[in-house]
Design a protein around this motif. Structure first.
Motif, mmCIF file in Angstrom:
data_model
loop_
_atom_site.group_PDB
_atom_site.id
_atom_site.type_symbol
_atom_site.label_atom_id
_atom_site.label_comp_id
_atom_site.label_asym_id
_atom_site.label_seq_id
_atom_site.Cartn_x
_atom_site.Cartn_y
_atom_site.Cartn_z
ATOM 1 N N GLY A 38 22.468 4.383 -2.172
ATOM 2 C CA GLY A 38 23.386 5.022 -3.094
ATOM 3 C C GLY A 38 22.779 6.263 -3.714
ATOM 4 O O GLY A 38 21.557 6.400 -3.800
ATOM 5 N N ASP A 39 23.629 7.187 -4.142
ATOM 6 C CA ASP A 39 23.143 8.433 -4.731
ATOM 7 C C ASP A 39 22.325 8.174 -5.990
ATOM 8 O O ASP A 39 21.297 8.817 -6.218
ATOM 9 C CB ASP A 39 24.312 9.360 -5.044
ATOM 10 N N ARG A 40 22.772 7.234 -6.829
ATOM 11 C CA ARG A 40 22.037 6.917 -8.064
ATOM 12 C C ARG A 40 20.660 6.341 -7.743
ATOM 13 O O ARG A 40 19.686 6.645 -8.408
ATOM 14 C CB ARG A 40 22.821 5.942 -8.940
ATOM 15 N N VAL A 41 20.578 5.512 -6.708
ATOM 16 C CA VAL A 41 19.280 4.943 -6.305
ATOM 17 C C VAL A 41 18.345 6.064 -5.859
ATOM 18 O O VAL A 41 17.159 6.089 -6.219
ATOM 19 C CB VAL A 41 19.479 3.903 -5.174
ATOM 20 N N TRP A 42 18.870 7.000 -5.099
ATOM 21 C CA TRP A 42 18.053 8.117 -4.619
ATOM 22 C C TRP A 42 17.568 8.974 -5.782
ATOM 23 O O TRP A 42 16.394 9.341 -5.861
ATOM 24 C CB TRP A 42 18.863 8.942 -3.628
ATOM 25 N N ILE A 43 18.462 9.294 -6.712
ATOM 26 C CA ILE A 43 18.092 10.128 -7.866
ATOM 27 C C ILE A 43 17.064 9.422 -8.736
ATOM 28 O O ILE A 43 16.052 10.008 -9.132
ATOM 29 C CB ILE A 43 19.357 10.509 -8.673
ATOM 30 N N TRP A 44 17.293 8.128 -9.036
ATOM 31 C CA TRP A 44 16.353 7.399 -9.890
ATOM 32 C C TRP A 44 15.010 7.198 -9.199
ATOM 33 O O TRP A 44 13.957 7.271 -9.835
ATOM 34 C CB TRP A 44 16.942 6.052 -10.316
ATOM 35 N N SER A 45 15.029 6.913 -7.902
ATOM 36 C CA SER A 45 13.748 6.739 -7.206
ATOM 37 C C SER A 45 12.971 8.051 -7.174
ATOM 38 O O SER A 45 11.745 8.060 -7.328
ATOM 39 C CB SER A 45 13.975 6.191 -5.799
ATOM 40 N N HIS A 46 13.681 9.170 -7.004
ATOM 41 C CA HIS A 46 13.025 10.474 -7.037
ATOM 42 C C HIS A 46 12.415 10.730 -8.410
ATOM 43 O O HIS A 46 11.256 11.153 -8.534
ATOM 44 C CB HIS A 46 14.036 11.561 -6.678
ATOM 45 N N ALA A 47 13.184 10.466 -9.462
ATOM 46 C CA ALA A 47 12.689 10.691 -10.823
ATOM 47 C C ALA A 47 11.510 9.781 -11.140
ATOM 48 O O ALA A 47 10.495 10.223 -11.697
ATOM 49 C CB ALA A 47 13.819 10.468 -11.833
ATOM 50 N N LEU A 48 11.599 8.509 -10.773
ATOM 51 C CA LEU A 48 10.500 7.574 -11.051
ATOM 52 C C LEU A 48 9.255 7.906 -10.245
ATOM 53 O O LEU A 48 8.127 7.743 -10.726
ATOM 54 C CB LEU A 48 10.957 6.145 -10.795
ATOM 55 N N PHE A 49 9.439 8.367 -9.013
ATOM 56 C CA PHE A 49 8.298 8.793 -8.212
ATOM 57 C C PHE A 49 7.552 9.939 -8.894
ATOM 58 O O PHE A 49 6.327 9.892 -9.055
ATOM 59 C CB PHE A 49 8.769 9.229 -6.819
ATOM 60 N N GLU A 50 8.284 10.962 -9.299
ATOM 61 C CA GLU A 50 7.659 12.124 -9.926
ATOM 62 C C GLU A 50 6.991 11.766 -11.244
ATOM 63 O O GLU A 50 5.858 12.167 -11.514
ATOM 64 C CB GLU A 50 8.690 13.243 -10.135
ATOM 65 N N VAL A 51 7.694 10.997 -12.079
ATOM 66 C CA VAL A 51 7.134 10.626 -13.387
ATOM 67 C C VAL A 51 5.902 9.761 -13.210
ATOM 68 O O VAL A 51 4.869 9.982 -13.862
ATOM 69 C CB VAL A 51 8.212 9.926 -14.250
ATOM 70 N N SER A 52 5.967 8.753 -12.335
ATOM 71 C CA SER A 52 4.808 7.874 -12.154
ATOM 72 C C SER A 52 3.637 8.623 -11.530
ATOM 73 O O SER A 52 2.481 8.410 -11.903
ATOM 74 C CB SER A 52 5.182 6.662 -11.307
ATOM 75 N N ARG A 53 3.917 9.531 -10.584
ATOM 76 C CA ARG A 53 2.834 10.310 -9.964
ATOM 77 C C ARG A 53 2.114 11.151 -11.001
ATOM 78 O O ARG A 53 0.884 11.183 -11.061
ATOM 79 C CB ARG A 53 3.410 11.192 -8.855
ATOM 80 N N VAL A 54 2.874 11.833 -11.847
ATOM 81 C CA VAL A 54 2.275 12.717 -12.845
ATOM 82 C C VAL A 54 1.541 11.924 -13.919
ATOM 83 O O VAL A 54 0.386 12.215 -14.251
ATOM 84 C CB VAL A 54 3.363 13.633 -13.461
ATOM 85 N N TRP A 55 2.180 10.904 -14.471
ATOM 86 C CA TRP A 55 1.570 10.186 -15.592
ATOM 87 C C TRP A 55 0.416 9.295 -15.176
ATOM 88 O O TRP A 55 -0.576 9.179 -15.899
ATOM 89 C CB TRP A 55 2.619 9.410 -16.371
ATOM 90 N N VAL A 56 0.485 8.657 -14.020
ATOM 91 C CA VAL A 56 -0.660 7.860 -13.556
ATOM 92 C C VAL A 56 -1.849 8.776 -13.290
ATOM 93 O O VAL A 56 -2.992 8.444 -13.639
ATOM 94 C CB VAL A 56 -0.273 7.019 -12.319
ATOM 95 N N TYR A 57 -1.595 9.948 -12.702
ATOM 96 C CA TYR A 57 -2.689 10.900 -12.486
ATOM 97 C C TYR A 57 -3.300 11.330 -13.816
ATOM 98 O O TYR A 57 -4.521 11.389 -13.957
ATOM 99 C CB TYR A 57 -2.178 12.129 -11.716
ATOM 100 N N ARG A 58 -2.466 11.624 -14.801
ATOM 101 C CA ARG A 58 -2.983 12.041 -16.108
ATOM 102 C C ARG A 58 -3.790 10.935 -16.771
ATOM 103 O O ARG A 58 -4.841 11.194 -17.362
ATOM 104 C CB ARG A 58 -1.834 12.472 -17.011
ATOM 105 N N ILE A 59 -3.319 9.697 -16.695
ATOM 106 C CA ILE A 59 -4.048 8.574 -17.309
ATOM 107 C C ILE A 59 -5.391 8.370 -16.614
ATOM 108 O O ILE A 59 -6.431 8.197 -17.265
ATOM 109 C CB ILE A 59 -3.181 7.298 -17.269
ATOM 110 N N ILE A 60 -5.383 8.413 -15.289
ATOM 111 C CA ILE A 60 -6.640 8.223 -14.550
ATOM 112 C C ILE A 60 -7.613 9.356 -14.843
ATOM 113 O O ILE A 60 -8.820 9.122 -15.007
ATOM 114 C CB ILE A 60 -6.353 8.093 -13.041
ATOM 115 N N THR A 61 -7.110 10.592 -14.928
ATOM 116 C CA THR A 61 -8.024 11.692 -15.227
ATOM 117 C C THR A 61 -8.575 11.606 -16.634
ATOM 118 O O THR A 61 -9.716 11.997 -16.870
ATOM 119 C CB THR A 61 -7.353 13.063 -15.032
ATOM 120 N N VAL A 62 -7.793 11.104 -17.579
ATOM 121 C CA VAL A 62 -8.322 10.913 -18.936
ATOM 122 C C VAL A 62 -9.461 9.911 -18.905
ATOM 123 O O VAL A 62 -10.487 10.097 -19.560
ATOM 124 C CB VAL A 62 -7.199 10.456 -19.896
#
Length: 188
Positions: A92-116
């Protein structure tokens, strides 16, 4: 001259200042040409000379160019590089949009937490390691190599004589003999 007098009628002139915030104007990474620049007053010029000495620092972080040599080009990963749905199978379109958003947010924030958690200790460990390697290279390896080169200068001279007297004439004559061969390729 009447248009220049105070209180005279003036024409409205539109001036395009070339707003650089429009990404469509400079797609090929060209920078706009600076047509004019106001000359700095005397105090600003003095401060610029003094502040340029303070601004130059080896430890000042490069905030804009963090990977100037492109060492980590392989890590430029986007959602489309990892997850892609073929035309025959679609969520579904909503699944695609949410998975895209969660992928980007988790990629950025997990990287930031690990680098801290890891960046400062790894920087300290790397600094200590490179300091030790530099010290060993400067104070042990380079003097040892110079010592060996000075001690074996006679061997270097002997090797140069062997190359000049035996090897060079042999290879030169072999090159002269083989240089006369011609190869022609003919189509049948």
């Amino acid at each position: 001259m009447d248009g220049l007098r105070k209180g005279g009628d003036s024409e409205e002139v539109e001036i395009d200042l070339g707003d650089s915030s429009d990404p469509e104007e400079f797609d090929n990474e060209e920078q706009p040409e600076v047509l004019w620049k106001a000359p700095p007053d005397w105090e600003q010029e003095e401060r610029s000379h003094l502040s340029s000495v303070v601004d130059i620092s080896d430890t000042k972080p490069l905030l804009n160019g963090r990977d100037p040599r492109g060492m980590n080009d392989c890590l430029k990963v986007t959602f489309e590089d990892v997850i892609a749905e073929p035309v025959s199978v679609r969520s579904g379109d909503r699944v695609w949009i949410w998975s895209h958003a969660l992928f980007e947010v988790s990629r950025v924030w997990v990287y930031r937490i690990i680098t801290v958690l890891l960046a400062i200790p790894m920087s300290i460990i790397s600094g200590i390691l490179f300091a030790h390697l530099s010290c060993i290279h400067i104070w042990m390896i380079s003097p040892f190599i110079k010592y060996i080169l000075i001690g074996t200068i006679w061997l270097q001279n002997l090797w140069n004589v062997v190359l000049d007297v035996i090897v060079r004439p042999l290879l030169t004559s072999a090159g002269q003999c083989c240089g006369r061969f011609n190869i022609h390729v003919a189509e049948e």
